[in-house]
Motif scaffolding. Structure first.
Motif, PDB file in Angstrom:
ATOM      1  N   PRO A   1      51.258  36.572  42.569  1.00  0.00           N
ATOM      2  CA  PRO A   1      50.742  37.635  43.447  1.00  0.00           C
ATOM      3  C   PRO A   1      49.490  38.301  42.891  1.00  0.00           C
ATOM      4  O   PRO A   1      49.415  38.608  41.696  1.00  0.00           O
ATOM      5  N   ARG A   2      48.560  38.527  43.791  1.00  0.00           N
ATOM      6  CA  ARG A   2      47.333  39.225  43.413  1.00  0.00           C
ATOM      7  C   ARG A   2      47.604  40.711  43.223  1.00  0.00           C
ATOM      8  O   ARG A   2      48.498  41.271  43.846  1.00  0.00           O
ATOM      9  N   SER A   3      46.832  41.324  42.356  1.00  0.00           N
ATOM     10  CA  SER A   3      46.981  42.752  42.129  1.00  0.00           C
ATOM     11  C   SER A   3      46.507  43.531  43.357  1.00  0.00           C
ATOM     12  O   SER A   3      45.695  43.037  44.157  1.00  0.00           O
ATOM     13  N   ILE A   4      47.007  44.751  43.501  1.00  0.00           N
ATOM     14  CA  ILE A   4      46.648  45.567  44.658  1.00  0.00           C
ATOM     15  C   ILE A   4      45.155  45.883  44.668  1.00  0.00           C
ATOM     16  O   ILE A   4      44.489  45.831  45.710  1.00  0.00           O
ATOM     17  N   ASP A   5      44.614  46.206  43.502  1.00  0.00           N
ATOM     18  CA  ASP A   5      43.196  46.546  43.393  1.00  0.00           C
ATOM     19  C   ASP A   5      42.357  45.339  42.971  1.00  0.00           C
ATOM     20  O   ASP A   5      41.451  45.451  42.150  1.00  0.00           O
ATOM     21  N   ARG A   6      42.671  44.193  43.553  1.00  0.00           N
ATOM     22  CA  ARG A   6      41.988  42.957  43.176  1.00  0.00           C
ATOM     23  C   ARG A   6      40.511  43.015  43.553  1.00  0.00           C
ATOM     24  O   ARG A   6      40.111  43.629  44.544  1.00  0.00           O
ATOM     25  N   SER A   7      39.712  42.312  42.768  1.00  0.00           N
ATOM     26  CA  SER A   7      38.280  42.207  43.040  1.00  0.00           C
ATOM     27  C   SER A   7      38.026  41.051  44.000  1.00  0.00           C
ATOM     28  O   SER A   7      38.899  40.218  44.255  1.00  0.00           O
ATOM     29  N   TRP A   8      36.810  40.992  44.506  1.00  0.00           N
ATOM     30  CA  TRP A   8      36.467  39.904  45.430  1.00  0.00           C
ATOM     31  C   TRP A   8      36.500  38.560  44.708  1.00  0.00           C
ATOM     32  O   TRP A   8      36.822  37.527  45.305  1.00  0.00           O
ATOM     33  N   LEU A   9      36.205  38.563  43.390  1.00  0.00           N
ATOM     34  CA  LEU A   9      36.233  37.317  42.626  1.00  0.00           C
ATOM     35  C   LEU A   9      37.665  36.806  42.496  1.00  0.00           C
ATOM     36  O   LEU A   9      37.919  35.606  42.681  1.00  0.00           O
ATOM     37  N   GLU A  10      38.599  37.708  42.188  1.00  0.00           N
ATOM     38  CA  GLU A  10      40.003  37.306  42.084  1.00  0.00           C
ATOM     39  C   GLU A  10      40.526  36.817  43.422  1.00  0.00           C
ATOM     40  O   GLU A  10      41.252  35.820  43.498  1.00  0.00           O
ATOM     41  N   ASN A  11      40.140  37.522  44.480  1.00  0.00           N
ATOM     42  CA  ASN A  11      40.595  37.129  45.812  1.00  0.00           C
ATOM     43  C   ASN A  11      40.036  35.765  46.204  1.00  0.00           C
ATOM     44  O   ASN A  11      40.750  34.917  46.759  1.00  0.00           O
ATOM     45  N   SER A  12      38.769  35.516  45.908  1.00  0.00           N
ATOM     46  CA  SER A  12      38.142  34.238  46.232  1.00  0.00           C
ATOM     47  C   SER A  12      38.760  33.104  45.431  1.00  0.00           C
ATOM     48  O   SER A  12      39.016  32.008  45.960  1.00  0.00           O
ATOM     49  N   GLN A  13      39.044  33.357  44.151  1.00  0.00           N
ATOM     50  CA  GLN A  13      39.678  32.338  43.311  1.00  0.00           C
ATOM     51  C   GLN A  13      41.074  31.997  43.830  1.00  0.00           C
ATOM     52  O   GLN A  13      41.464  30.826  43.869  1.00  0.00           O
ATOM     53  N   HIS A  14      41.807  33.019  44.241  1.00  0.00           N
ATOM     54  CA  HIS A  14      43.163  32.815  44.765  1.00  0.00           C
ATOM     55  C   HIS A  14      43.129  31.951  46.025  1.00  0.00           C
ATOM     56  O   HIS A  14      43.910  30.998  46.165  1.00  0.00           O
ATOM     57  N   ILE A  15      42.237  32.264  46.942  1.00  0.00           N
ATOM     58  CA  ILE A  15      42.127  31.505  48.192  1.00  0.00           C
ATOM     59  C   ILE A  15      41.688  30.072  47.917  1.00  0.00           C
ATOM     60  O   ILE A  15      42.198  29.112  48.520  1.00  0.00           O
ATOM     61  N   LEU A  16      40.741  29.911  46.984  1.00  0.00           N
ATOM     62  CA  LEU A  16      40.256  28.577  46.648  1.00  0.00           C
ATOM     63  C   LEU A  16      41.374  27.711  46.079  1.00  0.00           C
ATOM     64  O   LEU A  16      41.521  26.536  46.456  1.00  0.00           O
ATOM     65  N   LEU A  17      42.192  28.271  45.193  1.00  0.00           N
ATOM     66  CA  LEU A  17      43.307  27.512  44.621  1.00  0.00           C
ATOM     67  C   LEU A  17      44.339  27.153  45.686  1.00  0.00           C
ATOM     68  O   LEU A  17      44.913  26.061  45.661  1.00  0.00           O
ATOM     69  N   ASN A  18      44.568  28.071  46.641  1.00  0.00           N
ATOM     70  CA  ASN A  18      45.484  27.780  47.738  1.00  0.00           C
ATOM     71  C   ASN A  18      44.990  26.618  48.580  1.00  0.00           C
ATOM     72  O   ASN A  18      45.740  25.689  48.895  1.00  0.00           O
ATOM     73  N   VAL A  19      43.732  26.662  48.962  1.00  0.00           N
ATOM     74  CA  VAL A  19      43.151  25.606  49.796  1.00  0.00           C
ATOM     75  C   VAL A  19      43.161  24.278  49.050  1.00  0.00           C
ATOM     76  O   VAL A  19      43.510  23.226  49.611  1.00  0.00           O
ATOM     77  N   LEU A  20      42.774  24.300  47.781  1.00  0.00           N
ATOM     78  CA  LEU A  20      42.720  23.080  46.988  1.00  0.00           C
ATOM     79  C   LEU A  20      44.114  22.467  46.835  1.00  0.00           C
ATOM     80  O   LEU A  20      44.281  21.238  46.970  1.00  0.00           O
TER      81      LEU A  20
END
Length: 404
Positions: free
Chosen positions: A32-51
Motif C-alpha cells: 500500500p502507498r502512503s497517504i501523503d505519497r508523492s507523484w513519483l511514488e504514485n507513478s512508480q506504483h502504477i508503472l509496476l502494476n501495469v508492467l
C-alpha cells in the motif's frame, strides 16, 4: 518507583516485522502507498502494476491460444493448461490485492500502532517472537517458490536438447510456454531469446505474487496471535497487577477489554482481506497438487532426472504454500480458544463486587471470534489441509484412470 517502558525503537521493530513483505509486494506494486505519497511514488506504483499485468498476460493469452488451437495431444494440453491455471491463480490474487490496497493499508496501520503502543518489555518480546516466526514462514515459502522458478524456467529448458529443423539449418531451444506461429515465429534468434527472457520475468512475477500473498497472510495472522498472547499475559496480572504499575483494577480491566475488542476487529479485518485469496489457494492448490503429482510420476518413468526434480520442487512448494494458510488459521483459532480458557483460569472470584461478571462475556466472545476462512466456506485448519491432500489424491487417481 514506577518504570514506564517506551518502545523508542518501534520503527526498527516494525521494519523487522514487515521488511520481507515490503520486498515481495513492493516489487509488484501491491504494497500500500502512503497517504501523503508523492507523484513519483504514485507513478512508480502504477508503472509496476501495469508492467506486472502485462507480464502475466504475456503468458496467458498466447499460450492459451496455442493450447486450444495448436496442441492435439491430451497430455501436452494438460501440461499447458495446468501451468496456465497457476498464472490465472496469480492474476486473480494480484487483482484482489490491488483492489484491496486500502484494506492492506488498514491492517499495516494496525500493526504499526501496536508496535508503537507497546507498554511492557515482555509484550515486545512476545511480538518479536511472533514476527520472527512469520518471517521464517515467508523465507521457507520463498525458498520453495523461487526454487521452482530456477528449476522450471532455467534448469529445465537449458538442460533439454536443442531442436534441429530444416535439415540442420535451424537450431533453437523450446520456450517454457509455446507461442503460436501465426502470432510470431519464435524459433529464430533474437526473438527466441527475447521471449525466453520475458517468460522468465513473467514466471518470477507469478511466483512472487504467491509468496507475497502467503507472506501477507503469515504477517497478519501471526501478529494477531501475538496480540492475543499479550492479552493473556495481561489477564494473568489482572487481579494483583504488576509491581511497577500504578493502574487500579478498573483501569486494568478496561485495558483488557479494549485490547480484546481491538484484536477481534483486527482478525475480522484480516479475514475480510484474506478470505478470497484463501479460497483461490484452496481450490487452485488442490488441482495443482493433483497435476504436479501426475507429472512427477510420468516424468519419473521417463528417466529424466531434471524434469522429475523440477516437478517435485513445484509440488513441494504448492503443498507447503497451502499448508501455511491452513497452519496459521489453526494457530489463530487455538489462540482465541486459549483466551477463553485463560479468562476462566484467573482468580476472577477474588474480584470485588460484580466486576467478575465481565469474565463470562470474554469467554463467550472468545468462542465467537472470527476465524480465517476460505471464501467464508471453509475454516482454515490442519483438518482442512488434510482434506485438500485427500481431494488432490482422489483427483490424481481419477486422472490416472482416465489417461491409462
Amino acid at each position: 518507583m514506577r518504570q514506564i517502558f517506551l518502545n523508542r525503537n518501534y520503527k526498527n521493530d516494525l521494519s523487522f516485522n514487515v521488511r520481507l513483505n515490503v520486498w515481495t509486494l513492493k516489487i509488484i506494486g501491491s504494497w500500500p502507498r502512503s497517504i501523503d505519497r508523492s507523484w513519483l511514488e504514485n507513478s512508480q506504483h502504477i508503472l509496476l502494476n501495469v508492467l506486472s499485468h502485462c507480464l502475466l498476460g504475456f503468458i496467458v493469452i498466447p499460450t492459451g491460444m496455442f493450447a486450444i488451437l495448436v496442441v492435439e495431444d491430451f497430455y501436452d494440453q494438460l501440461k499447458i493448461c495446468s501451468a496456465l491455471s497457476f498464472f490465472m491463480m496469480a492474476f486473480t490474487k494480484y487483482v484482489i490485492m490491488t483492489v484491496r490496497e486500502g484494506d492492506i493499508r488498514k491492517c499495516v496501520e494496525y500493526v504499526e500502532a501496536d508496535w508503537r503502543n507497546v507498554e511492557h518489555e515482555e509484550d515486545r518480546k512476545i511480538m518479536l517472537d511472533n514476527a520472527s516466526f512469520a518471517r521464517k514462514l515467508i523465507v521457507i515459502c520463498g525458498a520453495f517458490m523461487y526454487g521452482g522458478v530456477i528449476f522450471y524456467y532455467i534448469a529445465l529448458p537449458l538442460t533439454r536438447d536443442k531442436v534441429v529443423e530444416e535439415g540442420g539449418n535451424l537450431t533453437y531451444r523450446r520456450l517454457v510456454y509455446p507461442v503460436p506461429k501465426f502470432i510470431l515465429d519464435v524459433r529464430y534468434s533474437p526473438v527466441n531469446e527475447i521471449f525466453y527472457t520475458v517468460q522468465l520475468l513473467s514466471g518470477f512475477v507469478a511466483h512472487n505474487i504467491t509468496v507475497g500473498a502467503c507472506g501477507l497472510a503469515a504477517l497478519l495472522a501471526m501478529h494477531a496471535c501475538g496480540q492475543l498472547q499479550i492479552l493473556m499475559s495481561w489477564m494473568e496480572k489482572l487481579v494483583d497487577g504488576r509491581e511497577d504499575e500504578e493502574k487500579n483494577l478498573d483501569q486494568r480491566l478496561a485495558n483488557i477489554v479494549e485490547q480484546h475488542v481491538r484484536v477481534i476487529n483486527f482478525i475480522a479485518l484480516t479475514e475480510n482481506l484474506l478470505h478470497e485469496i484463501s479460497l483461490i489457494e484452496m481450490v487452485g492448490c488442490t488441482l495443482n497438487m493433483c497435476f504436479l503429482g501426475y507429472y512427477t510420476m510420468i516424468e519419473w518413468d521417463s528417466k529424466d532426472p531434471i524434469s522429475s526434480l523440477t516437478y517435485i520442487v513445484l509440488l513441494t512448494s504448492v503443498t507447503f504454500n497451502i499448508f501455511i494458510f491452513c497452519y496459521i488459521g489453526e494457530v489463530l483459532a487455538e489462540q482465541t480458544v486459549k483466551v477463553g480458557e485463560k479468562s476462566y483460569m484467573i482468580d476472577w472470584y477474588r474480584m470485588p463486587g460484580k466486576k467478575g461478571l465481565v469474565v463470562p462475556l470474554m469467554i463467550s466472545m472468545s468462542h465467537s471470534t472470527t476465524k480465517i476462512t476460505a471464501g467464508n466456506l471453509i475454516v482454515l485448519s490442519i483438518s482442512s489441509f488434510g482434506d485438500v491432500i485427500k481431494t488432490s489424491v482422489t483427483y490424481l487417481n481419477m486422472l490416472r484412470t482416465f489417461t491409462t
